[in-house]
Scaffold this active site. Structure first.
Site, PDB file in Angstrom:
ATOM      1  CE  LYS A  81      55.015  43.672 -25.070  1.00  0.00           C
ATOM      2  NZ  LYS A  81      53.600  43.433 -24.800  1.00  0.00           N
TER       3      LYS A  81
ATOM      4  CE  LYS B  79      51.172  53.601 -29.161  1.00  0.00           C
ATOM      5  NZ  LYS B  79      51.331  52.381 -28.496  1.00  0.00           N
TER       6      LYS B  79
ATOM      7  CE  LYS C   3      55.354  50.315 -19.908  1.00  0.00           C
ATOM      8  NZ  LYS C   3      54.255  50.262 -20.929  1.00  0.00           N
TER       9      LYS C   3
HETATM   10  P1  ADP Z   1      53.231  51.918 -23.705  1.00  0.00           P
HETATM   11  O1  ADP Z   1      53.175  52.024 -25.200  1.00  0.00           O
HETATM   12  O2  ADP Z   1      53.707  53.170 -23.074  1.00  0.00           O
HETATM   13  O3  ADP Z   1      53.999  50.699 -23.248  1.00  0.00           O
HETATM   14  P2  ADP Z   1      50.954  50.394 -22.985  1.00  0.00           P
HETATM   15  O4  ADP Z   1      51.286  49.453 -24.083  1.00  0.00           O
HETATM   16  O5  ADP Z   1      51.147  49.963 -21.578  1.00  0.00           O
HETATM   17  O6  ADP Z   1      51.753  51.755 -23.229  1.00  0.00           O
HETATM   18  O7  ADP Z   1      49.470  50.883 -23.226  1.00  0.00           O
HETATM   19  C1  ADP Z   1      48.459  50.976 -22.265  1.00  0.00           C
HETATM   20  C2  ADP Z   1      47.220  51.527 -22.931  1.00  0.00           C
HETATM   21  O8  ADP Z   1      47.429  52.866 -23.374  1.00  0.00           O
HETATM   22  C3  ADP Z   1      46.788  50.753 -24.173  1.00  0.00           C
HETATM   23  O9  ADP Z   1      45.364  50.673 -24.195  1.00  0.00           O
HETATM   24  C4  ADP Z   1      47.258  51.588 -25.330  1.00  0.00           C
HETATM   25  O10 ADP Z   1      46.413  51.447 -26.435  1.00  0.00           O
HETATM   26  C5  ADP Z   1      47.163  52.984 -24.754  1.00  0.00           C
HETATM   27  N1  ADP Z   1      48.216  53.820 -25.334  1.00  0.00           N
HETATM   28  C6  ADP Z   1      49.532  53.735 -25.086  1.00  0.00           C
HETATM   29  N2  ADP Z   1      50.222  54.673 -25.768  1.00  0.00           N
HETATM   30  C7  ADP Z   1      49.313  55.351 -26.487  1.00  0.00           C
HETATM   31  C8  ADP Z   1      49.398  56.440 -27.409  1.00  0.00           C
HETATM   32  N3  ADP Z   1      50.555  57.036 -27.703  1.00  0.00           N
HETATM   33  N4  ADP Z   1      48.258  56.893 -27.967  1.00  0.00           N
HETATM   34  C9  ADP Z   1      47.066  56.329 -27.661  1.00  0.00           C
HETATM   35  N5  ADP Z   1      46.917  55.294 -26.796  1.00  0.00           N
HETATM   36  C10 ADP Z   1      48.019  54.809 -26.225  1.00  0.00           C
END
Ligand code: ADP
Ligand code: TRP
Length: 321
Positions: free
Chosen positions: A110, A190, A193
């Protein structure tokens, strides 16, 4: 066995969130005593717009219920409904070396992205540890990206128990599902968002299916055999299709004779069908906000009752009482 996981209320849920976080949490219901919460305190490390926070919390509550969480078999609540978690986070902070937090990838990432470092962002893993430990959790289903935070949590349990006696806190374990550990996004990175490569769970049919039709592919001709390795289409299709349909697509890739447009159409259909029952349930919940409120209220009461027992034990152990 107590299973606990936190859901970050951070905008529209995508397919990566579903397979990495929501589905494993819902599947774990019934295996034990399930505790699930919306991490609204955590969301404050990055959102300072009250209306946005409220709306995101509301949406994640609706989405989680729509995705199949059964409130009669588990506890679902907002993190901030149990403010005692901050007290446990403080106790943990007093034994938490700075270096442990400085090494955390999510914090470093971050900062690297230019998000300014406030204290909460830095201390995030200590609060996350408190979330887990406040309920004597045994198993914590999370995505791969949360593994390090679970290691921090386990480190802190060791330190507390060394200092204040075995049994002060219960040692939890992460559960990371290998088969869906990292759902790829539409660009092959990966899905996240922050990379603008997501496929949402909910939303309108046309624009969502269009996202799939825009996936970049190589220039192989229809009759050519196509590489199955690192194919985003195949990786996503495997999540939605039956094993038989998936194997069919694999052999169609290998044998040639089908174009990428055809594969994308199959993927778009499978994706849309997969979430059909969840979309119906979501509409019902949007029309019945009281139902959502009642679930969260009952969850908060139960969670708070459990938390007070653990906190009482910790307060005694450390000498606050
Ligand atoms: P983002 O990466 O979109 O910001 P978050 O960090 O808010 O998503 O993740 C919320 C949850 O979803 C976490 O438990 C994270 O491990 C899971 N997660 C997010 N993206 C993925 C992905 N591409 N594959 C598997 N799990 C994911
Ligand atoms: N940090 C987690 C995420 O980004 C959310 C979370 C907060 C969590 N507290 C937790 C997950 C406790 C598991 C257990 O997804």
């Amino acid at each position: 066995m107590r299973i606990l996981t936190g859901l970050q209320p951070s905008g529209k849920l995508h397919v990566g969130n579903y397979f990495g976080a929501i589905k494993p949490a819902i599947d774990a219901q019934g295996e034990g005593d399930g505790y699930y919460f919306i991490a609204d305190y955590h969301a404050m490390t990055t959102t300072h717009v009250p209306a946005e926070l409220r709306e995101n919390v509301r949406n994640v509550a609706i989405d989680f219920l729509a995705c199949g969480f059964d409130p009669s078999r588990g506890v679902f609540f907002k993190q901030s409904s149990v403010p005692e978690v901050n007290e446990l986070a403080w106790v943990l902070s007093t034994v938490c070396p700075m270096g442990l937090l400085e090494r955390c990838h999510s914090y470093k990432d971050k900062i690297a992205k230019g998000i300014s470092a406030n204290h909460a962002l830095f201390a995030y893993p200590a609060l996350m540890a408190a979330d887990i430990l406040l309920y004597d959790s045994n198993v914590v289903p999370v995505g791969e990206d949360q593994k390090q935070h679970l290691e921090v949590t386990r480190d802190l349990v060791g330190k507390i128990n060394d200092q204040y006696g075995e049994g002060t806190l219960v040692m939890p374990k992460a559960r990371i599902r290998d088969d869906v550990a990292k759902v790829p996004g539409l660009d092959g990175e990966k899905m996240s968002k922050s990379y603008n490569n997501t496929l949402p769970i909910f939303g309108d049919e046309k624009p969502n299916k269009k996202l799939i039709m825009r996936i970049k592919t190589d220039s192989a001709a229809v009759e050519d055999s196509k590489p199955t390795e690192n194919s985003v289409i195949l990786a996503l299709y495997q999540l939605f299709a039956s094993e038989g349909d998936y194997q069919q697509m694999v052999s169609d890739y290998e044998n040639g004779g089908c174009g990428y447009g055809d594969f994308k159409k199959r993927l778009a259909e499978a994706y849309w069908d997969y979430f059909a029952p969840m979309r119906v349930r979501r509409e019902e919940l949007v029309a019945n906000p009281d139902e959502v409120d009642a679930v969260l209220k009952a969850g908060a009461e139960k969670a708070r009752e459990e938390a007070s027992k653990v906190l009482d034990r910790v307060r005694r152990a450390v000498g606050l009482v």
